[in-house]
Enzyme design. Sequence first.
Site, PDB file in Angstrom:
ATOM      1  N   THR A 187     -91.601  64.361   6.093  1.00  0.00           N
ATOM      2  CA  THR A 187     -90.718  64.015   7.218  1.00  0.00           C
ATOM      3  C   THR A 187     -91.164  62.763   7.951  1.00  0.00           C
ATOM      4  OG1 THR A 187     -91.963  65.357   8.818  1.00  0.00           O
ATOM      5  CG2 THR A 187     -90.231  66.464   7.557  1.00  0.00           C
ATOM      6  N   CYS A 378     -55.458  43.915 -14.398  1.00  0.00           N
ATOM      7  CA  CYS A 378     -55.738  42.541 -13.983  1.00  0.00           C
ATOM      8  C   CYS A 378     -56.124  41.699 -15.207  1.00  0.00           C
ATOM      9  CB  CYS A 378     -56.809  42.516 -12.893  1.00  0.00           C
ATOM     10  SG  CYS A 378     -56.913  40.940 -12.007  1.00  0.00           S
ATOM     11  N   HIS A 514     -54.137  46.072  -9.183  1.00  0.00           N
ATOM     12  CA  HIS A 514     -55.268  47.008  -9.214  1.00  0.00           C
ATOM     13  C   HIS A 514     -54.836  48.370  -8.675  1.00  0.00           C
ATOM     14  CE1 HIS A 514     -58.650  44.274 -10.207  1.00  0.00           C
ATOM     15  NE2 HIS A 514     -57.858  43.359  -9.677  1.00  0.00           N
ATOM     16  N   GLU A 516     -56.209  51.158  -8.984  1.00  0.00           N
ATOM     17  CA  GLU A 516     -57.338  52.007  -8.590  1.00  0.00           C
ATOM     18  C   GLU A 516     -57.575  52.000  -7.086  1.00  0.00           C
ATOM     19  OE1 GLU A 516     -59.392  48.063  -9.878  1.00  0.00           O
ATOM     20  OE2 GLU A 516     -57.542  49.169 -10.272  1.00  0.00           O
TER      21      GLU A 516
END
EC number: 6.3.4.2
Length: 552
Positions: A187, A378, A514, A516
């Site tokens: 930690t 593209c 595009h 996506e």
Amino acid sequence: MTKYIFITGGVVSSLGKGIAASSLAAILEARGLKVTLTKLDPYINVDPGTMSPFQHGEVFVTEDGAETDLDLGHYERFVRTTMGRANSFTTGQIYENVIRKERRGEYLGATVQVIPHITDEIKRGIRLSAEGYDVALIEIGGTVGDIESLPFLEAIRQMRVDLGEERSLFIHLTLVPYISSAGELKTKPTQHSVKELRTIGIQPDILICRSDRPIPKSECRKIALFTNVQEDAVIASVDADTIYRIPALLHEQQLDEIVVRKLRLDAGPADLSEWHRVVDALQNPERSVTVAMVGKYVNHSDAYKSLSEALVHAGIHTRTRVDIRFIESEEIEDHGTGALEGVDAILVPGGFGERGIEGKIAAVKYAREHRVPYLGICLGMQVAVIEFARNVAGLEGAHSTEFLPSSPHPVIALITEWKTEAGGIEYRSGDSDLGGTMRLGGQKCRLVPNTLAHATYGKDVITERHRHRYEFNNHYLKTLEAAGLRVSGKSLDGRLVEMVEIPEHPWFLACQFHPEFTSTPRGGHPLFSGFVRAARARSEGTSPPESGGAQP
């Protein structure tokens, strides 16, 4: 009034601040709140548009045409808010704005300094991006301790003073590493990271502790004690099998409840049923397919982040596990198309530059001749046109002027002018700057009836996002159509070819845009769903089903 959540990161970079911010935003949205997210990047580039994908990953394009960090892609995939250029700004943009104001005399002769002028400009941008929302999550790029991030951290420190505790909240993301030689989680890095943040004047309200294994309650108590954070506000974020499970995991630890309580938000219970359905579909596929993605940045997974996620989304909506086989296009140039054998579909994504281009063209030829489902995006559309021109239409030496300006048949050429969505005309030449000069953002496209494109989308006009400066050369339109290529989508003015297909092929579709960038896990995208269905059909030895819509 808008409430602000500021998200910082410490210890190391790439901890997943964007995923954490997006997941929290998704839960708050599921509780009925209107949320937005903004990314502040400390680099001096004006935007990532000219940065190498190997350094930065993909460039995500917003609907209004901003070239932004890939985290904005995560934001849009997790919440229903559409991001814009106001949701992303960099040190370069901030300094550019301040210098422009100084040149105009807006500072009335004052000495322009980081404080207050740069920090005021940062605060102005944050407030602008948050207007009209219940909650704005602001992600600060980089790592606490980096010199580049200091102006942004100072700006949000000032905003805490301006807003007060009921309108602002600090979340700090850290790493709790496991040291295998000691067999322990450590930690101390988290403690030092918070200490660094506190020296700047920021006390985090919530800690999200990343780890590759569960963090014991005793360690969380220790972190809380040494960082002055309430114990229930120390959230353990363990690696998940899918990022789409993270909203539910954070909700189980009541992260959203802590945020609602501290900011005194009026919010209902969280309905995460959509996310449960997404995870269920991922966990219980009916079939698996292998998609070859042939690109030039495949050794850097973030370079095609939205594209990889879009294939996952298509798998969700078709109950299919999509295994992506990343293939370096230069490998095909050097060793042939053997790597493509056995795949169920082939995808060629966007890209720039001549390196590996012949490998992509060879991949298209393999898909066409072996009747493998093909999706070109593209540059993937441009190489499809080049391959068809060379090997079907008989145009020897056909190429793009981007790669061979002296080509005898420049079937792909520079766009010199186009009409914007607002009706204006944009002009470009080979001498234009590289940054911010492409055809960018959402553009409407009219689909031709009785085509695969029209059947896939199920509508006459679509809007998709673009990022390119080269296009189909209309001088070759009649020649290529006579040879069997079908233009199935054009810009509304009819001047730019946006989609092409081969009717004689089982499933061959390529687009200049595009898709996506608009695919989401809950909504999917019709083009990718159709592509994956075609891959399934090939895998099962059947004909591709009639496409139509994103839903199965």
